[in-house]
Design an enzyme around this catalytic site. Sequence first.
Site, PDB file in Angstrom:
ATOM      1  N   LYS A   1      -9.644  19.421  -2.832  1.00  0.00           N
ATOM      2  CA  LYS A   1      -9.661  18.161  -3.600  1.00  0.00           C
ATOM      3  C   LYS A   1     -10.668  18.366  -4.731  1.00  0.00           C
ATOM      4  O   LYS A   1     -11.875  18.224  -4.539  1.00  0.00           O
ATOM      5  CB  LYS A   1     -10.084  17.011  -2.683  1.00  0.00           C
TER       6      LYS A   1
ATOM      7  N   CYS B   1     -27.471  21.401  -8.642  1.00  0.00           N
ATOM      8  CA  CYS B   1     -28.210  20.886  -7.487  1.00  0.00           C
ATOM      9  C   CYS B   1     -29.432  21.744  -7.203  1.00  0.00           C
ATOM     10  O   CYS B   1     -30.243  21.415  -6.352  1.00  0.00           O
ATOM     11  CB  CYS B   1     -27.306  20.830  -6.268  1.00  0.00           C
TER      12      CYS B   1
ATOM     13  N   GLU C   1     -32.721  11.635  -8.149  1.00  0.00           N
ATOM     14  CA  GLU C   1     -32.019  12.729  -8.816  1.00  0.00           C
ATOM     15  C   GLU C   1     -31.568  12.240 -10.183  1.00  0.00           C
ATOM     16  O   GLU C   1     -30.868  11.226 -10.283  1.00  0.00           O
ATOM     17  CB  GLU C   1     -30.803  13.148  -7.978  1.00  0.00           C
TER      18      GLU C   1
ATOM     19  N   GLU D   1     -12.092  14.769 -10.036  1.00  0.00           N
ATOM     20  CA  GLU D   1     -11.142  14.216 -11.011  1.00  0.00           C
ATOM     21  C   GLU D   1     -11.646  14.378 -12.441  1.00  0.00           C
ATOM     22  O   GLU D   1     -10.890  14.235 -13.398  1.00  0.00           O
ATOM     23  CB  GLU D   1     -10.818  12.749 -10.699  1.00  0.00           C
TER      24      GLU D   1
ATOM     25  N   SER E   1     -22.610  14.130  -4.295  1.00  0.00           N
ATOM     26  CA  SER E   1     -23.828  13.317  -4.219  1.00  0.00           C
ATOM     27  C   SER E   1     -24.139  12.946  -2.765  1.00  0.00           C
ATOM     28  O   SER E   1     -23.250  12.931  -1.907  1.00  0.00           O
ATOM     29  CB  SER E   1     -23.620  12.042  -5.040  1.00  0.00           C
TER      30      SER E   1
ATOM     31  N   PHE F   1     -18.122  17.839  -9.799  1.00  0.00           N
ATOM     32  CA  PHE F   1     -17.748  18.207 -11.171  1.00  0.00           C
ATOM     33  C   PHE F   1     -18.570  19.348 -11.749  1.00  0.00           C
ATOM     34  O   PHE F   1     -18.179  19.970 -12.732  1.00  0.00           O
ATOM     35  CB  PHE F   1     -17.884  16.985 -12.097  1.00  0.00           C
TER      36      PHE F   1
HETATM   37  P1  NAD Z   1     -19.721  12.789  -6.361  1.00  0.00           P
HETATM   38  O1  NAD Z   1     -20.322  12.568  -5.030  1.00  0.00           O
HETATM   39  O2  NAD Z   1     -19.579  11.646  -7.278  1.00  0.00           O
HETATM   40  O3  NAD Z   1     -18.241  13.399  -6.196  1.00  0.00           O
HETATM   41  C1  NAD Z   1     -17.979  14.493  -5.335  1.00  0.00           C
HETATM   42  C2  NAD Z   1     -16.548  14.364  -4.814  1.00  0.00           C
HETATM   43  O4  NAD Z   1     -16.436  13.158  -4.055  1.00  0.00           O
HETATM   44  C3  NAD Z   1     -15.504  14.303  -5.925  1.00  0.00           C
HETATM   45  O5  NAD Z   1     -14.414  15.103  -5.557  1.00  0.00           O
HETATM   46  C4  NAD Z   1     -15.142  12.816  -5.988  1.00  0.00           C
HETATM   47  O6  NAD Z   1     -13.800  12.610  -6.325  1.00  0.00           O
HETATM   48  C5  NAD Z   1     -15.396  12.321  -4.575  1.00  0.00           C
HETATM   49  N1  NAD Z   1     -15.884  10.926  -4.524  1.00  0.00           N
HETATM   50  C6  NAD Z   1     -16.657  10.287  -5.448  1.00  0.00           C
HETATM   51  N2  NAD Z   1     -16.947   9.026  -5.030  1.00  0.00           N
HETATM   52  C7  NAD Z   1     -16.350   8.882  -3.823  1.00  0.00           C
HETATM   53  C8  NAD Z   1     -16.301   7.793  -2.875  1.00  0.00           C
HETATM   54  N3  NAD Z   1     -16.894   6.645  -3.101  1.00  0.00           N
HETATM   55  N4  NAD Z   1     -15.628   7.990  -1.728  1.00  0.00           N
HETATM   56  C9  NAD Z   1     -15.005   9.171  -1.479  1.00  0.00           C
HETATM   57  N5  NAD Z   1     -15.008  10.213  -2.351  1.00  0.00           N
HETATM   58  C10 NAD Z   1     -15.675  10.077  -3.500  1.00  0.00           C
HETATM   59  O7  NAD Z   1     -20.537  13.990  -7.040  1.00  0.00           O
HETATM   60  P2  NAD Z   1     -20.414  14.543  -8.526  1.00  0.00           P
HETATM   61  O8  NAD Z   1     -20.962  13.532  -9.474  1.00  0.00           O
HETATM   62  O9  NAD Z   1     -19.051  15.078  -8.767  1.00  0.00           O
HETATM   63  O10 NAD Z   1     -21.392  15.802  -8.456  1.00  0.00           O
HETATM   64  C11 NAD Z   1     -22.774  15.733  -8.678  1.00  0.00           C
HETATM   65  C12 NAD Z   1     -23.526  15.635  -7.365  1.00  0.00           C
HETATM   66  O11 NAD Z   1     -23.202  16.743  -6.540  1.00  0.00           O
HETATM   67  C13 NAD Z   1     -25.035  15.704  -7.563  1.00  0.00           C
HETATM   68  O12 NAD Z   1     -25.633  14.772  -6.708  1.00  0.00           O
HETATM   69  C14 NAD Z   1     -25.379  17.130  -7.145  1.00  0.00           C
HETATM   70  O13 NAD Z   1     -26.704  17.316  -6.693  1.00  0.00           O
HETATM   71  C15 NAD Z   1     -24.402  17.337  -6.046  1.00  0.00           C
HETATM   72  N6  NAD Z   1     -24.192  18.757  -5.783  1.00  0.00           N
HETATM   73  C16 NAD Z   1     -24.767  19.254  -4.653  1.00  0.00           C
HETATM   74  C17 NAD Z   1     -24.642  20.599  -4.366  1.00  0.00           C
HETATM   75  C18 NAD Z   1     -25.300  21.173  -3.142  1.00  0.00           C
HETATM   76  O14 NAD Z   1     -25.058  22.317  -2.854  1.00  0.00           O
HETATM   77  N7  NAD Z   1     -26.112  20.436  -2.412  1.00  0.00           N
HETATM   78  C19 NAD Z   1     -23.915  21.427  -5.229  1.00  0.00           C
HETATM   79  C20 NAD Z   1     -23.324  20.878  -6.362  1.00  0.00           C
HETATM   80  C21 NAD Z   1     -23.479  19.524  -6.626  1.00  0.00           C
END
Ligand code: NAD
Length: 485
Positions: A174, A282, A376, A177, A227, A150
Amino acid sequence: MKYEVVKNFYDGRFSENGATEFLDVTSPIDGNLLSRVPMSSADELNSVVESAKAAFASWSARPIKERVQVFFKYRQLLEENVDELTALVSEENGKTWDEAKAEVEKSIELTEFACSMPQLVSGEILEVSKGVECRTEHFPLGVVASIVPFNFPLMVPNWTIPNALVLGNTMIMKPSELVPLSCQRMAELLKESGLPDGVFNIINGGKEVVEGICDHAGIEAVSFVGSTKVAKLVYQRSTNSLKRCIALGGAKNHLFVLPDANPTMTATNVTASMSGCAGQRCMAASAMLAVGNVDSIIEQIAAEARKVVPGKNLGAVISKAAKERIENFITEAERDGATILVDGRGAVVEGKENGTYVGPTVIDRVTPNMSVATEEIFGPVISIMHTDTLDEAIKIENANPYGNAASVFTQSGGVARYVMEHASAGMIGVNIGVPVPREPFSFGGWNESRFGANDITGRSSIEFWTKLKKTTTKWNPEAGVNWMS
Ligand code: NAD
């Protein structure tokens, strides 16, 4: 509701889908309803994969110099629509206008890099034996998927779209959401740029669709950003179904501050790093390691943080749940004996009472076992730990399971070099708060911040999005027989 219901996008058009479950998309700025997003089923994923499959043969057969023309146009459209895209990113994600605009500008830079691909992917050729040549060529993989978080609704999708498509793949995106609207607009801009139908597709949804992507036999590669918990699941599941996968996870970035650091520059950089994008980056500074006596710099950091005002130069965090989680971290640190120098709990912006804001927060006297030191937080919070020596500080940084970024503030070349060598992170800064490598350098962390080989952007992404073909030729039939014959 300000916008139409979000749709999937495949075969070059938005599709009314058969989803029975929809989630509200609300603006973190004021809590207003923006749209609704469908939670698509695995069945709908099949139609989207078919669209991407059907487009692959003709798209990949075009010479790269032809494919790249679409992205020159896309770059131009991003620029022409900068205000509209900025407004959309800000509205759905909650970041400030300037932060959202920077995201559009970064997307332009990413596209410019992709436009230079023809200069970067030419293969090698060598006469390896008399009259015998070996050559290499990069071939696209086929249908690839990109699953995004997000926090950068426009930029992170553009980490993958231009590079993967210029290199001849077709893609299924994808979106998160929580912020699906920027991707809808991007699909329109890509179509307007002349991208053939089916080359770029969108499937909206959550866990079910992500798992479907990992399992689907028609998808060759998966890139994931989000994450660490989900990155691990996606990496394990998609490699288990024999796909290529890169999965970027969360972060806990440490800043080392030494007594010889330039105080003003350090204070402004540390504060900007921890509070920019409301700490939802991140690459944000999350922990500070104060090596020796840097109390006066800490005072300046607190003073700088007090100038960061929610609703003015500080955006909202993504949701009520995020606000609650961040505030709980602060409360727990206070209970465990840390000193809250600047307290962002309970922030409310006048006229936007339903917005989800957390003010800048500086926590001093944190010990390495507290949750604000190890986890985090993903909010505008910095946890300051004190050490007597640089080695002690490095030990704390090394013990953390993440490894996205680390940065050192010092005037000493020797100290900087020592941190560059010993910090366990993929991206290192010297006197810089957010050490994001810019194109053509690649982006990617270490440890539990990234699973899989290669980085996600820059030159390194070429290896991820392509496979090498090695051809050996002999055009001199009169040549004698040797071991290569
Ligand atoms: P998230 O992991 O909750 O969601 C990421 C994606 O995974 C979304 O599209 C979501 O729909 C999907 N998702 C969520 N839960 C899922 C599950 N149980 N099974 C399958 N798919 C699932 O992450 P977020 O809250 O959207 O973003 C924040 C996180 O992203 C933070 O931890 C941040 O550090 C990380 N991030 C990392 C980088 C990097 O380059 N390392 C860059 C941007 C964000």
